[in-house]
Scaffold this motif. Structure first.
Motif, mmCIF file in Angstrom:
data_model
loop_
_atom_site.group_PDB
_atom_site.id
_atom_site.type_symbol
_atom_site.label_atom_id
_atom_site.label_comp_id
_atom_site.label_asym_id
_atom_site.label_seq_id
_atom_site.Cartn_x
_atom_site.Cartn_y
_atom_site.Cartn_z
ATOM 1 N N UNK A 32 0.846 -1.191 0.000
ATOM 2 C CA UNK A 32 0.000 0.000 0.000
ATOM 3 C C UNK A 32 0.876 1.233 0.000
ATOM 4 N N UNK A 33 0.410 2.255 -0.716
ATOM 5 C CA UNK A 33 1.161 3.503 -0.758
ATOM 6 C C UNK A 33 0.187 4.670 -0.679
ATOM 7 N N UNK A 34 0.444 5.611 0.214
ATOM 8 C CA UNK A 34 -0.407 6.800 0.248
ATOM 9 C C UNK A 34 0.025 7.770 -0.856
ATOM 10 N N UNK A 35 -0.945 8.376 -1.528
ATOM 11 C CA UNK A 35 -0.643 9.426 -2.507
ATOM 12 C C UNK A 35 -1.586 10.591 -2.269
ATOM 13 N N UNK A 36 -1.212 11.734 -2.774
ATOM 14 C CA UNK A 36 -2.043 12.931 -2.676
ATOM 15 C C UNK A 36 -2.592 13.232 -4.060
ATOM 16 N N UNK A 37 -3.913 13.417 -4.143
ATOM 17 C CA UNK A 37 -4.556 13.764 -5.404
ATOM 18 C C UNK A 37 -4.200 15.203 -5.736
ATOM 19 N N UNK A 38 -3.728 15.409 -6.961
ATOM 20 C CA UNK A 38 -3.318 16.734 -7.403
ATOM 21 C C UNK A 38 -4.144 17.101 -8.624
ATOM 22 N N UNK A 39 -5.097 17.989 -8.448
ATOM 23 C CA UNK A 39 -5.916 18.431 -9.568
ATOM 24 C C UNK A 39 -7.368 18.018 -9.439
ATOM 25 N N UNK A 40 -8.143 18.415 -10.462
ATOM 26 C CA UNK A 40 -9.598 18.232 -10.429
ATOM 27 C C UNK A 40 -10.087 17.111 -11.335
ATOM 28 N N UNK A 41 -9.195 16.339 -11.892
ATOM 29 C CA UNK A 41 -9.537 15.315 -12.875
ATOM 30 C C UNK A 41 -10.590 14.313 -12.396
ATOM 31 N N UNK A 42 -10.581 13.971 -11.110
ATOM 32 C CA UNK A 42 -11.491 12.938 -10.605
ATOM 33 C C UNK A 42 -12.594 13.498 -9.707
ATOM 34 N N UNK A 43 -12.821 14.816 -9.735
ATOM 35 C CA UNK A 43 -13.914 15.373 -8.936
ATOM 36 C C UNK A 43 -15.240 14.853 -9.466
ATOM 37 N N UNK A 44 -16.232 14.613 -8.669
ATOM 38 C CA UNK A 44 -16.301 14.780 -7.219
ATOM 39 C C UNK A 44 -15.828 13.561 -6.431
ATOM 40 N N UNK A 45 -15.413 12.489 -7.125
ATOM 41 C CA UNK A 45 -14.971 11.274 -6.430
ATOM 42 C C UNK A 45 -13.789 11.568 -5.521
ATOM 43 N N UNK A 110 -21.410 6.991 -10.467
ATOM 44 C CA UNK A 110 -20.426 7.883 -9.857
ATOM 45 C C UNK A 110 -20.428 9.257 -10.517
ATOM 46 N N UNK A 111 -21.101 9.418 -11.672
ATOM 47 C CA UNK A 111 -21.162 10.712 -12.357
ATOM 48 C C UNK A 111 -22.456 11.478 -12.092
ATOM 49 N N UNK A 112 -23.429 10.842 -11.481
ATOM 50 C CA UNK A 112 -24.747 11.467 -11.310
ATOM 51 C C UNK A 112 -24.677 12.801 -10.568
ATOM 52 N N UNK A 113 -23.896 12.844 -9.485
ATOM 53 C CA UNK A 113 -23.774 14.084 -8.702
ATOM 54 C C UNK A 113 -23.239 15.212 -9.576
ATOM 55 N N UNK A 114 -22.253 14.906 -10.383
ATOM 56 C CA UNK A 114 -21.652 15.920 -11.250
ATOM 57 C C UNK A 114 -22.617 16.363 -12.341
ATOM 58 N N UNK A 115 -23.330 15.417 -12.927
ATOM 59 C CA UNK A 115 -24.288 15.759 -13.989
ATOM 60 C C UNK A 115 -25.381 16.689 -13.456
ATOM 61 N N UNK A 148 -11.203 10.451 -16.497
ATOM 62 C CA UNK A 148 -11.414 11.073 -15.203
ATOM 63 C C UNK A 148 -12.904 11.284 -14.994
ATOM 64 N N UNK A 149 -13.358 11.287 -13.766
ATOM 65 C CA UNK A 149 -14.776 11.509 -13.486
ATOM 66 C C UNK A 149 -15.195 12.934 -13.831
ATOM 67 N N UNK A 150 -14.275 13.870 -13.770
ATOM 68 C CA UNK A 150 -14.531 15.253 -14.143
ATOM 69 C C UNK A 150 -14.231 15.377 -15.640
#
Length: 188
Positions: A32-45, A110-115, A148-150
């Motif tokens: 396992x590795x922790x990472x930090x999301x950088x950017x809006x590519x996968x918003x709102x997930x 997973x896209x319904x909120x964004x739509x 990406x979700x966004x």
């Protein structure tokens, strides 16, 4: 005799701490590795700045599945986090904001909120086919088509600079947001 006992106890503590550090390093490096999301590519997930856990071992035991969220090496020292939409052999198309895989319509809950949040009543995902974007009719063997979700603000497989993602470039799946605590969740 007391000094020998103290030396043995000190040695045991050092050995225990050393084993714990090796174990922690092994888990982080191999499992396992922790990472930090950088950017809006996968918003709102995922929100910019979310800390997620990347499962590096699970995919070694099972195949990557359609709709898994993966982290992959996009270029040297740059990793992307996106969702697998197409697996090898799939034909991918979008029409009127709906996903079609091999001619069958697929739901993307997973896209319904964004739509619903779109203020301009336009589509989240513009119409396209694999052939239009990447010159292929199906996803090639050993690769995946990711989005990406966004969809309006994502550099993903639609961009020829990213294109199909080779399985060798995938670091693992991202299923848990652990920080910030108010975003704590498991991704389905």
């Amino acid at each position: 005799m007391r000094k020998t006992k103290e030396k043995n106890e000190l040695f045991e503590w050092i050995k225990t701490i050393g084993i714990a550090l090796l174990f922690a390093f092994g888990i982080r490096f191999f499992l396992f590795e922790p990472i930090v999301v950088d950017g809006a590519s996968m918003m709102p997930t995922f929100e910019n700045g979310d800390k997620v856990v990347v499962n590096k071992i699970g995919p070694e035991l099972i195949d990557y599945q359609r709709f898994d969220v993966i982290v992959f090496e996009a270029k040297e020292d740059t990793n992307y986090i996106e969702r697998i939409i197409g697996i090898p052999g799939d034909r991918i198309a979008y029409e009127n904001d709906e996903l079609f895989i091999n001619g069958e319509r697929y739901e993307e809950p997973y896209l319904e909120e964004y739509k619903k949040a779109l203020l301009d009543n336009d589509t989240l995902t513009g119409d396209f086919t694999l052939e239009e974007k990447l010159g292929e009719t199906t996803v090639p063997d050993g690769t995946f088509f990711v989005l990406g979700d966004n969809r309006r603000d994502s550099t993903d497989s639609r961009d020829p600079r990213v294109g199909f993602v080779s399985e060798e470039k995938i670091l693992g799946t991202a299923k848990i947001v652990f920080l910030p605590l108010d975003n704590l969740k498991i991704i389905k």
